[in-house]
Design an enzyme around this catalytic site. Structure first.
Site, PDB file in Angstrom:
ATOM      1  N   ASP A 164      52.460  39.213  37.636  1.00  0.00           N
ATOM      2  CA  ASP A 164      51.024  40.022  37.499  1.00  0.00           C
ATOM      3  C   ASP A 164      50.779  40.177  35.942  1.00  0.00           C
ATOM      4  O   ASP A 164      50.548  41.473  35.618  1.00  0.00           O
ATOM      5  CB  ASP A 164      51.587  41.140  38.184  1.00  0.00           C
ATOM      6  CG  ASP A 164      50.156  41.911  38.481  1.00  0.00           C
ATOM      7  OD1 ASP A 164      49.252  41.500  38.229  1.00  0.00           O
ATOM      8  OD2 ASP A 164      50.256  43.149  39.221  1.00  0.00           O
ATOM      9  N   ARG A 214      46.370  45.223  31.940  1.00  0.00           N
ATOM     10  CA  ARG A 214      46.764  46.593  32.711  1.00  0.00           C
ATOM     11  C   ARG A 214      48.383  46.628  32.589  1.00  0.00           C
ATOM     12  O   ARG A 214      48.912  47.829  32.844  1.00  0.00           O
ATOM     13  CB  ARG A 214      46.174  46.792  33.837  1.00  0.00           C
ATOM     14  CG  ARG A 214      46.551  45.541  34.851  1.00  0.00           C
ATOM     15  CD  ARG A 214      45.968  45.755  36.370  1.00  0.00           C
ATOM     16  NE  ARG A 214      46.434  44.598  37.294  1.00  0.00           N
ATOM     17  CZ  ARG A 214      45.939  43.403  36.991  1.00  0.00           C
ATOM     18  NH1 ARG A 214      44.760  43.239  36.492  1.00  0.00           N
ATOM     19  NH2 ARG A 214      46.214  42.466  37.796  1.00  0.00           N
ATOM     20  N   ASN A 215      49.115  45.495  32.687  1.00  0.00           N
ATOM     21  CA  ASN A 215      50.757  45.445  32.821  1.00  0.00           C
ATOM     22  C   ASN A 215      51.007  45.453  31.471  1.00  0.00           C
ATOM     23  O   ASN A 215      52.407  44.923  31.080  1.00  0.00           O
ATOM     24  CB  ASN A 215      51.113  44.825  33.616  1.00  0.00           C
ATOM     25  CG  ASN A 215      50.650  45.143  35.105  1.00  0.00           C
ATOM     26  OD1 ASN A 215      50.601  46.351  35.333  1.00  0.00           O
ATOM     27  ND2 ASN A 215      50.366  44.173  36.049  1.00  0.00           N
ATOM     28  N   ASP A 254      56.449  46.020  33.882  1.00  0.00           N
ATOM     29  CA  ASP A 254      56.532  45.720  35.222  1.00  0.00           C
ATOM     30  C   ASP A 254      56.899  44.416  35.591  1.00  0.00           C
ATOM     31  O   ASP A 254      56.632  43.638  36.697  1.00  0.00           O
ATOM     32  CB  ASP A 254      55.150  45.768  35.848  1.00  0.00           C
ATOM     33  CG  ASP A 254      54.814  47.374  35.981  1.00  0.00           C
ATOM     34  OD1 ASP A 254      55.719  48.028  36.192  1.00  0.00           O
ATOM     35  OD2 ASP A 254      53.502  47.679  36.094  1.00  0.00           O
TER      36      ASP A 254
END
Ligand code: ADE
Length: 305
Positions: free
Chosen positions: A166, A170-171, A184
């Site tokens: 992912d 955003r991560n 993450d």
């Protein structure tokens, strides 16, 4: 709640290397919420390295299931195994005894890279001696430095046999001195033995960051992380824009199969765009490794000095 027969109030094994006394963790405001967990800002008094008292604590929401508990435990264990690197969010400690599980990680004061880029639209193109630290403005070189740092973090994770699955702006979090840290990655699976991983449960999928073979067969490999890294590069050069804005998620696979790719961002140099295009090779073997990406980005970065 104190009834030992209730399995949901797990007894987790004590790991002395990582355990932090619960009463030294003072929880603050919520930084983010996911499907089953949340991240809370906290002060960790006198336990961790000097001067580093602000931390982020990952925990479960009320009413979580056993499976979600196991996912957070596994995330913590993956972080222990992966080890430390400047360009990843590092594990600092945990509280596993006498209360809810707290997974204590580094706090990144500037938040997610996506929001950071969206909130700082000032790009200065004329040469200046003022740095990001001085002005808060981003230069084209800052953006390439972000790309380079993200590649370094991913190169490290790949070397530790960790597939992210992912990777997206955003991560990625922005820390002090504008150091980028991949976050993450513990949600990822460690693939010491299996060289790929098939996702079994269908949660929400980050389709706009997914390689064709992930969209088609739920196959996740280091090479699909490289595809996502290409999309991350595009997000960086587009200052946090959403990829394929005009394509609905369900049509993305056919869009890519037809040979379409994200366009060159206006402010992006051709050599950087060619790197993105390599990451988006239809066949996984055509994509560069993170080690090659680090070298290519380093070259572009030093040429800008
Ligand atoms: N949001 C989610 N995780 C975070 C962290 N480690 N630091 C800052 N903000 C966050």
């Amino acid at each position: 709640i104190n009834d030992p027969r209730i399995l949901s109030e797990y007894e987790l094994p004590l790991d002395k290397d990582w355990e932090v006394p619960r009463n030294t963790v003072v929880l603050g405001k919520v930084l983010g919420e996911g499907e089953f967990g949340k991240v809370v800002k906290a002060d960790c008094v006198g336990v961790l390295k000097r001067g580093q008292s602000t931390v982020a604590v990952k925990m479960l929401k009320d009413g979580h299931t056993d499976a979600e508990m196991m996912a957070l435990v596994s995330e913590m264990e993956i972080m222990k195994v992966v080890g430390k690197h400047v360009n990843i969010i590092n594990l600092l400690g945990c509280c596993t005894q006498g209360g809810p599980l707290y997974v204590i990680v580094e706090f990144a004061p500037y938040g997610s890279l996506r929001d950071f880029l969206r909130n700082r639209p000032e790009i200065i193109t004329e040469s200046t001696n003022e740095s990001l630290e001085d002005t808060g403005n981003l230069t084209p070189k800052d953006l390439v430095s972000f790309a380079y740092q993200a590649a370094k973090g991913m190169e490290y994770l790949a070397s530790r046999h960790c597939i992210h699955r992912d990777l997206a702006a955003r991560n990625v979090l922005v820390s002090e001195n504008f150091i980028l840290k991949i976050a993450d990655f513990g949600l990822a699976k460690n693939i010491e033995t299996d060289y790929y991983y098939r996702k079994k449960t269908s949660g929400k999928l980050p389709v706009r960051w997914m390689a064709p073979e992930s969209l088609n067969s739920m196959l996740f490999t280091i090479q699909t992380d490289v595809w996502s890294f290409g999309v991350l590069l595009w997000e960086i050069m587009m200052l946090g824009a959403t990829p394929y804005r005009n394509v609905q998620g369900q049509y993305l696979l056919q869009h890519l199969k037809a040979g379409n790719r994200l366009e060159k961002p206006p402010s992006c140099s051709l050599d950087l765009y060619l790197i993105m295009r390599e990451c988006w090779s239809f066949y996984p073997k055509g994509r560069p490794s993170f080690t090659v990406l680090v070298k290519q980005l380093e070259k572009i970065l030093t040429a800008m000095t």
